[in-house]
Design a protein around this motif. Structure first.
Motif, PDB file in Angstrom:
ATOM      1  N   SER A 141       0.835  -1.212   0.000  1.00  0.00           N
ATOM      2  CA  SER A 141       0.000   0.000   0.000  1.00  0.00           C
ATOM      3  C   SER A 141       0.872   1.265   0.000  1.00  0.00           C
ATOM      4  O   SER A 141       0.500   2.283  -0.575  1.00  0.00           O
ATOM      5  N   ILE A 142       2.038   1.182   0.661  1.00  0.00           N
ATOM      6  CA  ILE A 142       2.959   2.333   0.672  1.00  0.00           C
ATOM      7  C   ILE A 142       3.645   2.465  -0.684  1.00  0.00           C
ATOM      8  O   ILE A 142       3.774   3.554  -1.233  1.00  0.00           O
ATOM      9  N   PHE A 143       4.066   1.328  -1.245  1.00  0.00           N
ATOM     10  CA  PHE A 143       4.817   1.334  -2.520  1.00  0.00           C
ATOM     11  C   PHE A 143       3.895   1.091  -3.718  1.00  0.00           C
ATOM     12  O   PHE A 143       4.332   0.564  -4.734  1.00  0.00           O
ATOM     13  N   LEU A 144       2.603   1.439  -3.578  1.00  0.00           N
ATOM     14  CA  LEU A 144       1.621   1.156  -4.633  1.00  0.00           C
ATOM     15  C   LEU A 144       1.972   1.849  -5.941  1.00  0.00           C
ATOM     16  O   LEU A 144       1.826   1.295  -7.022  1.00  0.00           O
ATOM     17  N   PHE A 145       2.481   3.103  -5.831  1.00  0.00           N
ATOM     18  CA  PHE A 145       2.823   3.848  -7.042  1.00  0.00           C
ATOM     19  C   PHE A 145       3.936   3.135  -7.803  1.00  0.00           C
ATOM     20  O   PHE A 145       3.905   3.019  -9.016  1.00  0.00           O
ATOM     21  N   LEU A 146       4.930   2.656  -7.050  1.00  0.00           N
ATOM     22  CA  LEU A 146       6.031   1.888  -7.657  1.00  0.00           C
ATOM     23  C   LEU A 146       5.482   0.634  -8.340  1.00  0.00           C
ATOM     24  O   LEU A 146       5.879   0.304  -9.464  1.00  0.00           O
ATOM     25  N   ASP A 147       4.536  -0.043  -7.673  1.00  0.00           N
ATOM     26  CA  ASP A 147       3.965  -1.296  -8.180  1.00  0.00           C
ATOM     27  C   ASP A 147       3.186  -1.071  -9.471  1.00  0.00           C
ATOM     28  O   ASP A 147       3.226  -1.877 -10.388  1.00  0.00           O
ATOM     29  N   ARG A 148       2.491   0.091  -9.530  1.00  0.00           N
ATOM     30  CA  ARG A 148       1.587   0.329 -10.675  1.00  0.00           C
ATOM     31  C   ARG A 148       2.258   1.029 -11.838  1.00  0.00           C
ATOM     32  O   ARG A 148       1.671   1.132 -12.906  1.00  0.00           O
ATOM     33  N   THR A 149       3.428   1.520 -11.632  1.00  0.00           N
ATOM     34  CA  THR A 149       4.123   2.196 -12.746  1.00  0.00           C
ATOM     35  C   THR A 149       5.310   1.364 -13.207  1.00  0.00           C
ATOM     36  O   THR A 149       5.222   0.632 -14.186  1.00  0.00           O
ATOM     37  N   TYR A 150       6.383   1.418 -12.431  1.00  0.00           N
ATOM     38  CA  TYR A 150       7.626   0.770 -12.838  1.00  0.00           C
ATOM     39  C   TYR A 150       7.463  -0.761 -12.979  1.00  0.00           C
ATOM     40  O   TYR A 150       7.811  -1.333 -14.013  1.00  0.00           O
ATOM     41  N   VAL A 151       6.907  -1.404 -11.961  1.00  0.00           N
ATOM     42  CA  VAL A 151       6.809  -2.877 -11.984  1.00  0.00           C
ATOM     43  C   VAL A 151       5.850  -3.338 -13.075  1.00  0.00           C
ATOM     44  O   VAL A 151       6.101  -4.306 -13.794  1.00  0.00           O
ATOM     45  N   LEU A 152       4.730  -2.628 -13.222  1.00  0.00           N
ATOM     46  CA  LEU A 152       3.714  -3.020 -14.205  1.00  0.00           C
ATOM     47  C   LEU A 152       4.251  -2.937 -15.627  1.00  0.00           C
ATOM     48  O   LEU A 152       3.900  -3.744 -16.492  1.00  0.00           O
ATOM     49  N   GLN A 153       5.129  -1.940 -15.845  1.00  0.00           N
ATOM     50  CA  GLN A 153       5.676  -1.768 -17.205  1.00  0.00           C
ATOM     51  C   GLN A 153       6.794  -2.759 -17.509  1.00  0.00           C
ATOM     52  O   GLN A 153       7.130  -2.980 -18.663  1.00  0.00           O
ATOM     53  N   SER A 154       7.356  -3.370 -16.472  1.00  0.00           N
ATOM     54  CA  SER A 154       8.453  -4.333 -16.679  1.00  0.00           C
ATOM     55  C   SER A 154       7.889  -5.751 -16.555  1.00  0.00           C
ATOM     56  O   SER A 154       7.617  -6.225 -15.438  1.00  0.00           O
ATOM     57  N   SER A 155       7.725  -6.412 -17.684  1.00  0.00           N
ATOM     58  CA  SER A 155       7.068  -7.729 -17.684  1.00  0.00           C
ATOM     59  C   SER A 155       7.887  -8.795 -16.944  1.00  0.00           C
ATOM     60  O   SER A 155       7.352  -9.790 -16.467  1.00  0.00           O
ATOM     61  N   LEU A 156       9.180  -8.596 -16.836  1.00  0.00           N
ATOM     62  CA  LEU A 156      10.020  -9.611 -16.200  1.00  0.00           C
ATOM     63  C   LEU A 156      10.031  -9.497 -14.681  1.00  0.00           C
ATOM     64  O   LEU A 156      10.473 -10.407 -13.985  1.00  0.00           O
ATOM     65  N   LEU A 157       9.567  -8.360 -14.153  1.00  0.00           N
ATOM     66  CA  LEU A 157       9.607  -8.153 -12.706  1.00  0.00           C
ATOM     67  C   LEU A 157       8.302  -8.612 -12.062  1.00  0.00           C
ATOM     68  O   LEU A 157       7.217  -8.275 -12.550  1.00  0.00           O
ATOM     69  N   PRO A 158       8.353  -9.373 -10.963  1.00  0.00           N
ATOM     70  CA  PRO A 158       7.117  -9.737 -10.256  1.00  0.00           C
ATOM     71  C   PRO A 158       6.605  -8.551  -9.445  1.00  0.00           C
ATOM     72  O   PRO A 158       7.389  -7.704  -9.008  1.00  0.00           O
ATOM     73  N   SER A 159       5.291  -8.497  -9.242  1.00  0.00           N
ATOM     74  CA  SER A 159       4.694  -7.423  -8.441  1.00  0.00           C
ATOM     75  C   SER A 159       5.186  -7.557  -7.002  1.00  0.00           C
ATOM     76  O   SER A 159       5.779  -8.569  -6.612  1.00  0.00           O
ATOM     77  N   ILE A 160       4.902  -6.512  -6.194  1.00  0.00           N
ATOM     78  CA  ILE A 160       5.353  -6.542  -4.795  1.00  0.00           C
ATOM     79  C   ILE A 160       4.710  -7.719  -4.055  1.00  0.00           C
ATOM     80  O   ILE A 160       5.357  -8.400  -3.262  1.00  0.00           O
ATOM     81  N   TRP A 161       3.400  -7.972  -4.344  1.00  0.00           N
ATOM     82  CA  TRP A 161       2.710  -9.112  -3.690  1.00  0.00           C
ATOM     83  C   TRP A 161       3.352 -10.438  -4.108  1.00  0.00           C
ATOM     84  O   TRP A 161       3.647 -11.296  -3.276  1.00  0.00           O
ATOM     85  N   ASP A 162       3.589 -10.587  -5.438  1.00  0.00           N
ATOM     86  CA  ASP A 162       4.212 -11.824  -5.931  1.00  0.00           C
ATOM     87  C   ASP A 162       5.632 -11.983  -5.386  1.00  0.00           C
ATOM     88  O   ASP A 162       6.087 -13.102  -5.119  1.00  0.00           O
ATOM     89  N   THR A 163       6.306 -10.854  -5.221  1.00  0.00           N
ATOM     90  CA  THR A 163       7.655 -10.904  -4.641  1.00  0.00           C
ATOM     91  C   THR A 163       7.597 -11.444  -3.218  1.00  0.00           C
ATOM     92  O   THR A 163       8.408 -12.287  -2.806  1.00  0.00           O
ATOM     93  N   GLY A 164       6.594 -10.948  -2.455  1.00  0.00           N
ATOM     94  CA  GLY A 164       6.421 -11.434  -1.078  1.00  0.00           C
ATOM     95  C   GLY A 164       6.175 -12.932  -1.047  1.00  0.00           C
ATOM     96  O   GLY A 164       6.760 -13.663  -0.229  1.00  0.00           O
ATOM     97  N   LEU A 165       5.308 -13.427  -1.970  1.00  0.00           N
ATOM     98  CA  LEU A 165       5.026 -14.871  -2.029  1.00  0.00           C
ATOM     99  C   LEU A 165       6.285 -15.648  -2.404  1.00  0.00           C
ATOM    100  O   LEU A 165       6.581 -16.706  -1.839  1.00  0.00           O
ATOM    101  N   GLU A 166       7.005 -15.117  -3.383  1.00  0.00           N
ATOM    102  CA  GLU A 166       8.202 -15.810  -3.875  1.00  0.00           C
ATOM    103  C   GLU A 166       9.253 -15.930  -2.765  1.00  0.00           C
ATOM    104  O   GLU A 166       9.859 -16.986  -2.562  1.00  0.00           O
ATOM    105  N   LEU A 167       9.417 -14.850  -2.004  1.00  0.00           N
ATOM    106  CA  LEU A 167      10.409 -14.860  -0.922  1.00  0.00           C
ATOM    107  C   LEU A 167      10.028 -15.871   0.158  1.00  0.00           C
ATOM    108  O   LEU A 167      10.871 -16.595   0.681  1.00  0.00           O
ATOM    109  N   PHE A 168       8.720 -15.911   0.486  1.00  0.00           N
ATOM    110  CA  PHE A 168       8.257 -16.857   1.511  1.00  0.00           C
ATOM    111  C   PHE A 168       8.452 -18.302   1.030  1.00  0.00           C
ATOM    112  O   PHE A 168       8.855 -19.181   1.783  1.00  0.00           O
TER     113      PHE A 168
END
Length: 749
Positions: A141-168
């Protein structure tokens, strides 16, 4: 003047310019009354610069906020301020650095939470997972802008939520020790629940949801779960098949399937449903189908346990080949049970009623338990047809007698509607019989007795049965039976004319004569018996003969005393009575007008009644319920030398007494003669069929001729019997063998 105006305009324009780059233009002319306004937005010519160390300071704030979230402590900064800071950093191309820094902080935190063995492992694991999800949502929720701009435009990068799942997944669940302990704990809880103990379903639902979200559900859990389930139910199936009876076992299987479906709805992933249910069905049903049916089907059917039978059908329909196996056992049961009814001579007296009850029972099972499955209904029909023809002719004879008992007067068991239902049921059994000509012969004989002695319960019921037979077997089958009814109707008309004829006679008789004119081809053949009638009867017979032949020249009348009956007026000490008796009983009783006492031999000589018939007649008069004669000596059977006298002391509460006519009961000889007549008729039909086929084909091989005969004949016949009839026709020159090939026949014109 014009120059001054331009200066004013410039001055006005510059005055409207503000510092943020927005300009408002205005066109003013003293010469025009109307004016138009336009709003124009322009970008900064130069982008504002970030303060020195802004990126470093902002990241420190963000990192502290993330740490506070991860450690569940309060955040020092305003969330809106933090969100704005992320937006500012993204606007100034710091997104890649920010994303890497955030990922590193999250990764460092996840690696720190590995010590999970202090508390109850599963609950600790679940709490860890729920905390991680909550924290990831907060951070996102804090990094939402980062998630919806930079991450969304980069197809190879997982979203912040997916990153959290991947790390766990990478740092916790993929750890072999953690994964094994988690799955072992879940399986242990499920096993406890299967054994009847209570399990924490919300905990299981959360943990299995975790495995599913982390995309390790199938690999880490489902394969082991199905293996353990398979092992558990394989052992349970073997044990319970030994220990429990079939109804109890079926209810157990149904309960197990219900429990597993409930587990799927409560905490297992829906993708597990098909393999899990298949596993239970295979180990508890498919592996034991034959054993279940061998051990319990006959018990369920004998006890008419419709609930368990419906459950059995429902369970077997889930298993591959289940219904086919059940169908075979069901067919075999019907053949076995029905064969026992038909092939046990001791049960002949109740055979038809037992067959009707058995058919009703099987119909009910097929309708209410087997879902009206067409295959099961057809198998039942096939099984009935097989077993009912195991014993040739007897079932057909007994069905005819059963119909006679229902259509005979005095049958108070059923109303008209019930009688109609019984006849419909009988017709269903009748359809299964191959030798319908045997039924016809016995039915015709019994129908004749009912019509001639007035014993038929209802003309409507008789005609209803006739129409059923006609519909089932065709008009040729019932033509003679219909002829019998026509004879009875014609006889009534003739008797009306005869009464008028008698009234015109100069010497009217004091005996009322009723005659039934029977066409010989329609009725059963009766062996003629010459008896000595009283002169009054002989005279009346001659009068009727004269009357009838006067109307129908060229016909021949043959009297049948065996079928006659009469009403006698008798005077006893107690008063006058009327006796309803057979013609033979009449002749015996009339003798006692001439004398007091006679021996059996004297009565036989005077009446001319055949010895066996005479014994039965005397037995009915002196040994039955209404004893109008006394037998000396007393006894139940009539022996040579017995003497009889008139019982003047006879008493009865009724005025008109019907004395049971023992000659109406069918003797063994009559049964044999009826059966022999059927066989004789069959021989004629075989002969006619052979000649008909050979006349059309001219030349035919033995095998083809036999095949054609089987297609044409409507009764069962053995190949040996056909061969005998063919030999007989060859002897009588209807056909001949070919000399070179003896199996080839030629028609002889």
């Amino acid at each position: 003047m014009a120059e001054d105006t331009r200066q004013d305009k410039r001055a006005n324009f510059s005055a409207l310019t503000d510092t943020n780059g927005m300009t408002r233009t205005s066109s003013m002319s003293s010469g025009k009354s109307g004016s138009s306004k336009k709003l124009v937005i322009k970008n900064f010519k130069d982008r504002p610069k970030l303060a020195e160390n802004y990126t470093e300071d902002t990241w420190l704030k963000l990192r502290d906020a993330v740490s506070a979230i991860q450690n569940s402590t309060s955040i020092e900064y305003n969330l809106e301020e933090l969100y704005q800071a992320v937006e500012n950093m993204c606007s100034y191309k710091v997104s890649p650095t920010l994303y890497k820094q955030l990922r590193q902080v999250c990764e460092d935190h996840v690696q720190l939470t590995e010590s999970l063995d202090n508390l109850s492992f599963l609950k600790r694991m679940n709490r860890c997972w729920l905390d991680h999800c909550r924290q990831t949502i907060m951070i996102r929720s804090i990094f939402l802008f980062l998630d919806r701009t930079y991450v969304l435009q980069s197809s190879l990068l997982p979203s912040i939520w997916d990153t959290g799942l991947e790390l766990f997944r990478v740092h916790i669940v993929s750890d072999s020790v953690v994964q094994k302990r988690t799955v072992d704990g879940i399986l242990e809880q499920i096993e406890l629940e299967r054994n009847g103990e209570t399990a924490d379903r919300s905990l299981l639902r959360s943990l299995l949801g975790m495995l599913s979200d982390l995309q390790v559900y199938k690999v880490s859990f489902e394969e082991r779960f199905l293996f353990e389930t398979n092992r558990l139910y394989a052992a349970e199936g073997q044990r319970l098949m030994q220990d429990r009876d079939v109804p109890e076992y079926l209810h157990h299987v149904a309960r197990r399937l219900e429990e597993e479906n409930d587990r799927i709805m409560s905490y297992l992933d829906l993708s597990t449903q098909k393999p899990l249910i298949s596993c239970v069905e295979k180990q508890l049903l498919e592996e034991h189908m034959t054993a279940i049916l061998q051990k319990g089907l006959s018990i369920l059917l004998d006890g008419n346990r419709v609930t368990e039978l419906a459950l059995l059908y429902q369970l077997f329909s889930k298993v591959v080949g289940g219904l086919a196996t059940l169908l075979q056992f069901w067919r075999d049961y019907i053949k076995s049970f029905g064969g026992e009814i038909v092939c046990t001579p001791e049960k002949d007296q109740d055979m038809v009623q037992e067959l009707l009850d058995f058919k009703d029972k099987m119909d009910n099972v097929a309708q209410s338990c087997f879902a009206r499955n067409e295959g099961f209904i057809n198998a039942m029909k096939e099984a009935f047809e097989t077993f009912i023809n195991k014993r040739p002719n007897k079932p057909a004879e007994l069905i005819a007698k059963y119909v006679d008992s229902k259509l005979r007067a005095g049958n108070k068991e059923a109303t008209e509607e019930e009688l109609e239902r019984i006849l419909d049921k009988i017709m269903i059994i009748f359809r299964f019989i191959h030798g319908k000509d045997v039924f016809e012969a016995f039915y015709k004989k019994d129908l004749a007795k009912r019509l001639l002695v007035g014993k038929s319960a209802s003309v409507d019921a008789e005609k209803s049965m006739l129409s059923k037979l006609k519909h089932e077997c065709g008009a040729a089958f019932t033509s003679k039976l219909e002829g019998m009814f026509k004879d009875m109707e014609l006889s009534k008309d003739i008797m009306i004319q005869f009464k008028q004829y008698m009234q015109n006679q100069s010497e009217p008789s004091n005996i009322e004569l009723t005659v039934n004119i029977l066409t010989m081809g329609y009725w059963p053949s009766y062996s003629p018996m010459e008896v000595h009638l009283p002169p009054e009867m002989v005279k009346l017979q001659e009068v009727f003969k004269l009357f009838y032949l006067g109307k129908h020249s060229g016909r021949k009348l043959q009297w049948q005393p065996t079928l006659g009956h009469a009403v006698l007026k008798a005077e006893f000490k107690d008063g006058k009575k009327e006796l309803q008796v057979s013609l033979f009983q009449t002749l015996v009783l009339l003798m006692f007008n001439e004398g007091e006492e006679f021996s059996m031999e004297e009565i036989g000589a005077a009446t001319g009644i055949e010895e066996g018939e005479l014994r039965r007649t005397l037995q009915s008069l002196a040994c039955g319920k209404a004893r109008v004669l006394n037998k000396i000596p007393r006894g139940k059977d009539v022996e040579d030398g017995d003497r009889f006298d008139f019982n003047n002391e006879f008493k009865h509460k009724l005025f008109r007494i019907k004395i049971n006519q023992i000659q109406m009961k069918e003797t063994v000889e009559e049964q044999v003669s009826t059966t022999e007549r059927v066989f004789q008729d069959r021989q004629y039909q075989i002969d006619a069929a052979v000649v008909r086929i050979m006349k059309m084909r001219k030349t035919l091989s033995h095998n083809l001729l036999v095949s054609e005969l089987y297609n044409q004949l409507k009764f069962p016949v053995k190949p040996g019997d056909l061969k005998k009839r063919i030999e007989s026709l060859i002897d009588r020159d209807y056909m001949e063998r070919e000399k070179e090939t003896p199996n080839q026949y030629h028609y002889v014109a």
